[in-house]
Design a protein around this motif. Structure first.
Motif, PDB file in Angstrom:
ATOM      1  N   ALA A  69      59.967  69.624 -86.635  1.00  0.00           N
ATOM      2  CA  ALA A  69      59.759  71.054 -86.297  1.00  0.00           C
ATOM      3  C   ALA A  69      59.765  72.132 -86.926  1.00  0.00           C
ATOM      4  N   SER A  70      58.544  73.121 -86.693  1.00  0.00           N
ATOM      5  CA  SER A  70      58.476  74.009 -87.790  1.00  0.00           C
ATOM      6  C   SER A  70      57.655  75.449 -86.823  1.00  0.00           C
ATOM      7  N   SER A  71      57.645  76.139 -87.410  1.00  0.00           N
ATOM      8  CA  SER A  71      57.684  77.928 -86.637  1.00  0.00           C
ATOM      9  C   SER A  71      56.241  77.659 -87.672  1.00  0.00           C
ATOM     10  N   VAL A  72      55.525  77.886 -87.621  1.00  0.00           N
ATOM     11  CA  VAL A  72      54.088  77.580 -87.834  1.00  0.00           C
ATOM     12  C   VAL A  72      52.734  78.473 -87.261  1.00  0.00           C
ATOM     13  N   ASN A  73      52.182  79.496 -87.605  1.00  0.00           N
ATOM     14  CA  ASN A  73      50.231  79.355 -86.999  1.00  0.00           C
ATOM     15  C   ASN A  73      50.058  78.471 -86.708  1.00  0.00           C
ATOM     16  N   LEU A  74      49.074  78.661 -86.008  1.00  0.00           N
ATOM     17  CA  LEU A  74      48.152  77.143 -85.604  1.00  0.00           C
ATOM     18  C   LEU A  74      47.104  77.019 -87.066  1.00  0.00           C
ATOM     19  N   GLN A  75      46.584  77.571 -87.660  1.00  0.00           N
ATOM     20  CA  GLN A  75      46.167  76.912 -88.375  1.00  0.00           C
ATOM     21  C   GLN A  75      46.826  76.485 -89.796  1.00  0.00           C
ATOM     22  N   THR A  76      48.127  77.043 -89.854  1.00  0.00           N
ATOM     23  CA  THR A  76      48.674  76.829 -90.630  1.00  0.00           C
ATOM     24  C   THR A  76      48.844  74.804 -90.202  1.00  0.00           C
ATOM     25  N   TRP A  77      49.714  75.283 -89.218  1.00  0.00           N
ATOM     26  CA  TRP A  77      50.255  74.199 -88.803  1.00  0.00           C
ATOM     27  C   TRP A  77      49.256  72.723 -88.392  1.00  0.00           C
ATOM     28  N   TYR A  78      47.576  73.510 -88.289  1.00  0.00           N
ATOM     29  CA  TYR A  78      47.074  71.786 -88.596  1.00  0.00           C
ATOM     30  C   TYR A  78      46.290  71.693 -89.770  1.00  0.00           C
ATOM     31  N   GLN A  79      46.238  72.394 -90.884  1.00  0.00           N
ATOM     32  CA  GLN A  79      45.952  71.784 -92.148  1.00  0.00           C
ATOM     33  C   GLN A  79      47.639  70.721 -92.666  1.00  0.00           C
ATOM     34  N   LYS A  80      48.606  71.516 -92.185  1.00  0.00           N
ATOM     35  CA  LYS A  80      49.844  70.605 -92.160  1.00  0.00           C
ATOM     36  C   LYS A  80      49.531  69.346 -91.390  1.00  0.00           C
ATOM     37  N   CYS A  81      50.088  69.342 -90.634  1.00  0.00           N
ATOM     38  CA  CYS A  81      49.712  67.689 -90.053  1.00  0.00           C
ATOM     39  C   CYS A  81      48.475  66.507 -90.689  1.00  0.00           C
ATOM     40  N   LEU A  82      47.668  67.771 -91.509  1.00  0.00           N
ATOM     41  CA  LEU A  82      46.505  66.742 -91.247  1.00  0.00           C
ATOM     42  C   LEU A  82      46.801  66.042 -93.022  1.00  0.00           C
ATOM     43  N   HIS A  83      47.640  67.287 -93.680  1.00  0.00           N
ATOM     44  CA  HIS A  83      48.249  66.742 -94.870  1.00  0.00           C
ATOM     45  C   HIS A  83      49.462  65.073 -94.901  1.00  0.00           C
ATOM     46  N   ILE A  84      50.215  66.292 -93.601  1.00  0.00           N
ATOM     47  CA  ILE A  84      50.866  64.635 -93.827  1.00  0.00           C
ATOM     48  C   ILE A  84      50.699  63.600 -93.621  1.00  0.00           C
ATOM     49  N   PHE A  85      49.768  63.721 -92.451  1.00  0.00           N
ATOM     50  CA  PHE A  85      48.622  61.622 -92.159  1.00  0.00           C
ATOM     51  C   PHE A  85      48.103  61.818 -93.666  1.00  0.00           C
ATOM     52  N   ASN A  86      47.920  62.366 -93.825  1.00  0.00           N
ATOM     53  CA  ASN A  86      46.667  61.515 -95.177  1.00  0.00           C
ATOM     54  C   ASN A  86      47.254  60.775 -96.214  1.00  0.00           C
ATOM     55  N   THR A  87      48.553  61.873 -96.368  1.00  0.00           N
ATOM     56  CA  THR A  87      49.120  61.677 -97.484  1.00  0.00           C
ATOM     57  C   THR A  87      50.430  60.687 -97.392  1.00  0.00           C
ATOM     58  N   TYR A  88      50.967  60.282 -95.521  1.00  0.00           N
ATOM     59  CA  TYR A  88      52.406  59.508 -95.757  1.00  0.00           C
ATOM     60  C   TYR A  88      51.830  58.183 -94.775  1.00  0.00           C
ATOM     61  N   HIS A  89      50.910  58.216 -93.809  1.00  0.00           N
ATOM     62  CA  HIS A  89      51.149  57.697 -92.823  1.00  0.00           C
ATOM     63  C   HIS A  89      50.200  56.436 -93.325  1.00  0.00           C
ATOM     64  N   GLY A  90      51.536  55.008 -92.894  1.00  0.00           N
ATOM     65  CA  GLY A  90      51.097  53.140 -93.624  1.00  0.00           C
ATOM     66  C   GLY A  90      50.672  53.444 -95.169  1.00  0.00           C
ATOM     67  N   LYS A  91      52.012  54.664 -95.278  1.00  0.00           N
ATOM     68  CA  LYS A  91      52.656  54.159 -96.735  1.00  0.00           C
ATOM     69  C   LYS A  91      53.864  54.033 -97.212  1.00  0.00           C
ATOM     70  N   THR A  92      53.743  53.073 -98.366  1.00  0.00           N
ATOM     71  CA  THR A  92      55.257  52.820 -98.262  1.00  0.00           C
ATOM     72  C   THR A  92      55.747  54.444 -99.614  1.00  0.00           C
ATOM     73  N   VAL A  93      57.409  54.679 -98.854  1.00  0.00           N
ATOM     74  CA  VAL A  93      57.730  56.259 -99.660  1.00  0.00           C
ATOM     75  C   VAL A  93      59.269  55.969 -99.485  1.00  0.00           C
ATOM     76  N   THR A  94      59.857  56.418-100.186  1.00  0.00           N
ATOM     77  CA  THR A  94      61.227  56.537-101.074  1.00  0.00           C
ATOM     78  C   THR A  94      61.750  58.406-100.499  1.00  0.00           C
ATOM     79  N   ILE A  95      62.713  58.028 -99.283  1.00  0.00           N
ATOM     80  CA  ILE A  95      63.524  58.971 -99.093  1.00  0.00           C
ATOM     81  C   ILE A  95      64.813  59.769-100.023  1.00  0.00           C
ATOM     82  N   ILE A  96      65.393  60.406-100.138  1.00  0.00           N
ATOM     83  CA  ILE A  96      66.625  60.777-100.554  1.00  0.00           C
ATOM     84  C   ILE A  96      67.211  62.371 -99.425  1.00  0.00           C
TER      85      ILE A  96
END
Length: 223
Positions: A69-96
């Motif tokens: 969860a994040s506290s952000v304005n609408l435009q920032t949230w939209y851009q953030k979601c696009l970035h996360i979907f494009n970068t990580y959805h369906g990809k192999t990741v490493t979590i620390i």
């Protein structure tokens, strides 16, 4: 409230880069053991074949679920979601996780349920992860053989639960004996698929004419 402060996913941090907090407590599931239990007519009790194939129990993948969860304005949230979907959805990741900075998990990610509520947003980041929690640092065990005796015994300790096949680097061609089996090592770096380090101690006898060193490199993994 989450028991985890934050996590680094590949090169980005959930708090520092995404400004998103982990809100759920059930983040990391326990991997389920692969068990094979047979009912044999006329036999007392069941027949447990869970370790028959490999000599050890194997495990299914575990799920890592981050409700962010994040506290952000609408435009920032939209851009953030696009970035996360494009970068990580369906990809192999490493979590620390911040709370366990010397280990990591890895698996395939999916991003779902993006939501927008007033001045905040939320989404779920899920990883179908390997069953083991890996050490960030590889372990190196080196055996030195004196030219005067040409042979030496070395104990290699795998502290993790995961059996591993080490990478072996020999300064000279030599012989290695373990468990009654003799392996011929070439000069240089190699792996031997049949040579597996189970949890605990493994003793090897090395014979190097004229002396030399043999190093075993592996990454430990825990449940």
């Amino acid at each position: 409230m989450s028991i985890f402060l934050g996590a680094t996913i590949n090169d980005e941090h959930t708090l520092r880069d995404w400004k998103a907090a982990i809100t759920n407590a059930d983040v990391i599931s326990v991997p389920e053991a692969n068990t094979v239990i047979l009912e044999v007519p006329g036999r007392n009790g069941n027949l447990d074949l869970s370790e028959a194939l490999t000599g050890d129990v194997t495990y299914r993948n575990r799920e890592i679920k981050l409700e962010l969860a994040s506290s952000v304005n609408l435009q920032t949230w939209y851009q953030k979601c696009l970035h996360i979907f494009n970068t990580y959805h369906g990809k192999t990741v490493t979590i620390i996780f911040d709370d366990d900075s010397t280990h990591y998990y890895t698996g395939r990610a999916s991003v779902s349920d993006p939501q927008r509520v007033r001045n905040g947003g939320a989404f779920i980041f899920t990883v179908n992860a390997d069953p083991f929690r890996y050490s960030i640092t590889e372990k190196i065990v080196t055996a030195a053989v004196s030219s005067s005796v040409s042979s030496a015994t070395k104990t290699i300790t795998n502290s993790g639960r995961m059996p591993v096949c080490p990478t072996i680097t020999a300064s000279e061609a030599c012989q290695m004996v373990t468990g009654g089996i003799t392996y011929s090592l070439l000069q240089g770096t190699q792996t031997i698929p049949a040579f597996i380090l189970p949890e605990g101690d493994t003793t090897v006898q090395l014979t190097i004419t004229g002396g030399g060193t043999v190093s075993f490199t592996f990454r430990e993994g825990w449940l």
